[in-house]
Structure formats: C-alpha cells, structure tokens
Design a protein around this motif. Structure first.
Motif, PDB file in Angstrom:
ATOM      1  N   UNK A   1     -28.712   6.563  -7.769  1.00 36.17           N
ATOM      2  CA  UNK A   1     -28.692   8.023  -7.633  1.00 36.17           C
ATOM      3  C   UNK A   1     -27.782   8.470  -6.493  1.00 36.17           C
ATOM      4  N   UNK A   2     -27.252   9.678  -6.688  1.00 37.15           N
ATOM      5  CA  UNK A   2     -26.468  10.344  -5.638  1.00 37.15           C
ATOM      6  C   UNK A   2     -26.494  11.840  -5.940  1.00 37.15           C
ATOM      7  N   UNK A   3     -25.411  12.531  -5.637  1.00 38.53           N
ATOM      8  CA  UNK A   3     -25.392  13.993  -5.708  1.00 38.53           C
ATOM      9  C   UNK A   3     -25.619  14.542  -7.112  1.00 38.53           C
ATOM     10  N   UNK A   4     -25.178  13.829  -8.141  1.00 38.96           N
ATOM     11  CA  UNK A   4     -25.383  14.313  -9.498  1.00 38.96           C
ATOM     12  C   UNK A   4     -26.866  14.496  -9.807  1.00 38.96           C
ATOM     13  N   UNK A   5     -27.718  13.697  -9.175  1.00 43.18           N
ATOM     14  CA  UNK A   5     -29.163  13.838  -9.377  1.00 43.18           C
ATOM     15  C   UNK A   5     -29.654  15.211  -8.949  1.00 43.18           C
ATOM     16  N   UNK A   6     -29.218  15.660  -7.781  1.00 43.93           N
ATOM     17  CA  UNK A   6     -29.650  16.979  -7.298  1.00 43.93           C
ATOM     18  C   UNK A   6     -29.135  18.091  -8.192  1.00 43.93           C
ATOM     19  N   UNK A   7     -27.903  17.961  -8.647  1.00 45.49           N
ATOM     20  CA  UNK A   7     -27.330  18.990  -9.507  1.00 45.49           C
ATOM     21  C   UNK A   7     -28.025  19.017 -10.871  1.00 45.49           C
ATOM     22  N   UNK A   8     -28.539  17.855 -11.303  1.00 45.00           N
ATOM     23  CA  UNK A   8     -29.240  17.800 -12.590  1.00 45.00           C
ATOM     24  C   UNK A   8     -30.710  18.166 -12.457  1.00 45.00           C
TER      25      UNK A   8
END
Length: 214
Positions: free
Chosen positions: A98-105
C-alpha cells in the motif's frame, strides 16, 4: 542495480496482496538488488502506532472521515521521509504493501472525500513523489471480503458495508487508468495465472528500465 525503484502492491481486502508482495520481493532480490520491504499505514515506530489507532474499533467514539484521512497521511509522511526516500538514496529498492493510491481509493472513493481536499495533503506529504510501479490486485469486493473473513476477525475498516468497498474498487480502477505506472492484475483468476501475470508485469518493468545488476 542501475537505479533503485519504488514498487507498490495495492488492492482491497482479500485481493492477495500478501502473496503478491512475497512473489515480487523474491523476484527483485533474485536480480541482486538490495531491497527494503514496508507497509502502510506503518513502517516506522510512530507510523505503526498510528496504524493501530486507525484500525482500532473505538466503539463509543466515532472516527470521522477527516480524522482517518489525516492519520493516513501522517503515517505516510513518517514512512516516506524516514524509510522510503533514504533507502532509495542509498540505492536500495523499496517494496511497499500500500501507498498513496490506497488513501485516494479508500478515503477518496470509499469515504467519498473530494479529491480536491486530498490533494493539498498529498502536496504537503509527498511533494510529487510517487511509485515507479504499482501492481493493483483487482478483486470483486464480495469475493475479497469472503477471503478476508476466512483469515479471522476484521478490523474497523474491513467491517464497512459492501457499498464502501464497491466505491473503493471503482476508484482504484479509475486511478489505475490515469496512472501510466500502474498495472491491474486480475486476482480472481487461478493463483498460478495471477502469479504468472505478476511476474510478467514485473519483468516488463525491469526490461523497460534496464534494471539489471551492474
């Protein structure tokens, strides 16, 4: 290696991220590269404490969507600046669950926080920093949650209703369409085919960037 890279594995609960991380880890190490493995939220003592705070079921206290979002980026800031960037500067590859795409999703799609509210946090925390390769393990929410329940008790976020995960998946797929460094892996296939697709995507990435021992 010719240059260190930052590789991220993304996906919903039950998508097979753990096995994907293991597979990619061994594949990268087989090239002779030094590798640092980490996860989000977490990866440093402070970020791990934030992880526990995020996942804990507070029962009588509502965790606001704003609090959840801010905690995610606080943990990410600690990890990026204390682990990820220093490792890359030392020529070590970094592999993250996980990284930033997780927060955006999850927070953007699942919690329905407007992207324009998330963007300033991304600017403060990441300052344009992003993965060189993201492998998104795609699974239908009902299938993934059934797998997750088979592992044991669910955390606070995993207990959300199915519509939350459907919105999250929809946002993941949109983000992958917009990101030239993202590859979607169909994790509803037989495990052998899933692993084959992961190896192929990683090899294409290594070949494209001439990532060979040197």
């Amino acid at each position: 290696m010719s240059s260190a890279k930052f590789v991220v594995i993304e996906g919903l609960e039950g998508a097979g991220k753990s096995s994907a991380v293991s597979l990619v880890k061994h594949a990268i190490e087989a090239t002779g590269a030094s590798l640092v493995s980490t996860r989000e939220p977490g990866g440093t003592p402070m970020a791990e404490a934030i992880r526990e705070c995020v996942k804990h079921n507070w029962r009588d206290e509502q965790v606001t969507v704003q609090t959840e979002l801010l905690l995610m980026y606080a943990a990410r800031s600690q990890l990026v600046h204390n682990v990820i960037k220093p490792a890359l500067e030392q020529g070590k590859w970094v592999l993250a669950d996980r990284h930033d795409m997780s927060s955006r999703a999850y927070q953007g799609g699942g919690r329905q926080i407007d992207e324009h509210l998330i963007e300033p946090l991304r600017d403060i925390t990441l300052q344009g920093f992003s993965p060189d390769l993201t492998l998104y393990m795609d699974v239908e929410p009902a299938v993934g949650l059934a797998r997750a329940r088979g592992r044991g008790a669910l955390d606070r976020i995993e207990l959300e209703d199915i519509s939350f995960f459907e919105r999250t998946r929809e946002r993941y797929l949109l983000l992958c369409q917009q990101d030239p460094n993202a590859v979607v892996i169909n994790s509803m296939q037989p495990i052998e085919k899933v692993h084959q697709d992961i190896r192929q995507a990683l090899q294409l990435f290594l070949d494209k960037h001439a990532c060979i021992p040197g």
